[in-house]
Design an enzyme around this catalytic site. Sequence first.
Site, PDB file in Angstrom:
ATOM      1  N   THR A 232       0.832  -1.200   0.000  1.00 31.96           N
ATOM      2  CA  THR A 232       0.000   0.000   0.000  1.00 31.96           C
ATOM      3  C   THR A 232       0.871   1.257   0.000  1.00 31.96           C
ATOM      4  O   THR A 232       1.990   1.221   0.510  1.00 31.96           O
ATOM      5  CB  THR A 232      -0.865  -0.055   1.275  1.00 31.96           C
ATOM      6  OG1 THR A 232      -1.788  -1.127   1.101  1.00 31.96           O
ATOM      7  CG2 THR A 232      -1.611   1.210   1.559  1.00 31.96           C
ATOM      8  N   GLY A 262     -10.549  -3.072   2.977  1.00 37.06           N
ATOM      9  CA  GLY A 262      -9.563  -3.023   4.056  1.00 37.06           C
ATOM     10  C   GLY A 262      -9.634  -1.724   4.845  1.00 37.06           C
ATOM     11  O   GLY A 262     -10.629  -0.999   4.818  1.00 37.06           O
ATOM     12  N   ASP A 263      -8.537  -1.428   5.510  1.00 34.19           N
ATOM     13  CA  ASP A 263      -8.478  -0.241   6.378  1.00 34.19           C
ATOM     14  C   ASP A 263      -8.174   1.048   5.610  1.00 34.19           C
ATOM     15  O   ASP A 263      -8.488   2.139   6.088  1.00 34.19           O
ATOM     16  CB  ASP A 263      -7.375  -0.427   7.422  1.00 34.19           C
ATOM     17  CG  ASP A 263      -6.009  -0.619   6.755  1.00 34.19           C
ATOM     18  OD1 ASP A 263      -5.921  -1.449   5.818  1.00 34.19           O
ATOM     19  OD2 ASP A 263      -5.044   0.059   7.138  1.00 34.19           O
ATOM     20  N   THR A 283      -0.079   0.913   6.727  1.00 39.73           N
ATOM     21  CA  THR A 283      -0.012  -0.222   5.811  1.00 39.73           C
ATOM     22  C   THR A 283       0.154  -1.494   6.629  1.00 39.73           C
ATOM     23  O   THR A 283       0.919  -1.517   7.593  1.00 39.73           O
ATOM     24  CB  THR A 283       1.155  -0.079   4.809  1.00 39.73           C
ATOM     25  OG1 THR A 283       1.250  -1.299   4.050  1.00 39.73           O
ATOM     26  CG2 THR A 283       2.497   0.197   5.476  1.00 39.73           C
ATOM     27  N   GLY A 284      -0.573  -2.525   6.241  1.00 41.41           N
ATOM     28  CA  GLY A 284      -0.488  -3.775   6.998  1.00 41.41           C
ATOM     29  C   GLY A 284      -1.786  -4.538   6.865  1.00 41.41           C
ATOM     30  O   GLY A 284      -2.594  -4.266   5.965  1.00 41.41           O
ATOM     31  N   GLY A 286      -5.187  -5.071   7.087  1.00 38.10           N
ATOM     32  CA  GLY A 286      -6.259  -4.098   7.277  1.00 38.10           C
ATOM     33  C   GLY A 286      -7.252  -4.461   8.355  1.00 38.10           C
ATOM     34  O   GLY A 286      -7.764  -3.588   9.066  1.00 38.10           O
TER      35      GLY A 286
HETATM   36  N1  ASP Z   1      -3.753  -2.349   4.524  1.00 36.79           N
HETATM   37  C1  ASP Z   1      -4.045  -2.900   3.227  1.00 36.79           C
HETATM   38  C2  ASP Z   1      -5.325  -3.689   3.303  1.00 36.79           C
HETATM   39  O1  ASP Z   1      -5.509  -4.430   4.239  1.00 36.79           O
HETATM   40  C3  ASP Z   1      -2.976  -3.803   2.702  1.00 36.79           C
HETATM   41  C4  ASP Z   1      -1.607  -3.217   2.643  1.00 36.79           C
HETATM   42  O2  ASP Z   1      -1.264  -2.372   3.470  1.00 36.79           O
HETATM   43  O3  ASP Z   1      -0.850  -3.616   1.750  1.00 36.79           O
HETATM   44  O4  ASP Z   1      -6.106  -3.587   2.396  1.00 36.79           O
END
Ligand code: ASP
Length: 367
Positions: A232, A262-263, A283-284, A286
């Site tokens: 992300t 997601g988040d 990022t992570g 979500g």
């Molecule tokens: N946070 C994003 C999600 O869960 C994924 C990512 O950070 O790559 O959609």
Amino acid sequence: MGRRASKKIFPNFDKHGRGLRIIRRAAVLGMGVIAAMVEMTGALRDAAADETTGDASMHYAIAIHGGAGTITRGSMTPKRESEYRNKLSEALLAARQILEKGGAALDAVEAAIVVMEESPLFNAGKGAVFTADGRNELDASIMDGATLNAGAVAGVTHVRNPIRLARSVLDHSPHVLLAGQGAEEFARNHGIELVPATWFWTERRFRQLLKVQEKGEHALLLDHDGDHRFGTVGAVVLDAKGNLAAGTSTGGLTNKAWGRIGDSPIIGAGTYASNRSCAVSGTGQGEYFMRLTIAREICALVEYRDMALQAAADEMIHHRLKHLGGAGGVIALGKDGTIAFSFNTEGMYRGWLDSRDPDPKTAIYKD
Ligand code: ASP
């Protein structure tokens, strides 16, 4: 000035007719006086709408991320590494160009994210990962720390730059979050570029999907090949007027169910900005960021507990997120221009600069 306009500005005068007569007389005497009053009323309303008025110091700052994960030196070639660093620098320079001319934090956030959305290196825009049924569904959000206005889009499949659409929702819609077909209809009506779904097809991402599907129907892959990688992108900016803004854009998780959101487009989870405290983009995984409302929580720790920005970010990433079993990271920017990075993964693609040290700086690994 028409009756309707005067009603809007002096609602109580209408009841007593007298006010309207005064306004009419004033109109005869000179529209200039009325125009000045209208302007003043507008200015007062705008000031009242401000979260807090920015503390103009002519100091600006930018931090960006391109995802966190198991990014180790061993897993990276020098060529790949310089591709990432160059693209991060390009994004920083796009934002700097706006800020050094006195431009707005929101514009700088959008400009930095567009550069990363246009690159297949990141899991956003062009480089978005695939859903379980082989499609690309994109999410994005942007928030203005001065007014707390926000715009977000989820599950769009034809929008070349989802961050531009999120910005358009912020500017032109009474709503905060638009999803799917409705969001794309809004894009069409507001001159946001739409592309065929095939625009998002990249071989690298498609191979990732096939690889994860070998593991089983319900396996989920966070970006960048390994088990814990997230691609992300996000940006946080302080402009010279003292206003903060944050934005995030993503393709989500490889092999996610269609319709999964997601988040990143959720205000308070993946993105938050308030002039009272800070701006954050995450990022992570979500699902964890949503359950912990990580972005807002960091700003709340700063605002209510008077915590230092880095300590607040570490509290959420190294303690709360970790204890819940989640992985990821954040970039955060304080109202005084302090920059904080926090991630509980091996690495996070990141970059930063500010008006005191305006050369782009980038980093990838933990050390
Ligand atoms: N946070 C994003 C999600 O869960 C994924 C990512 O950070 O790559 O959609």
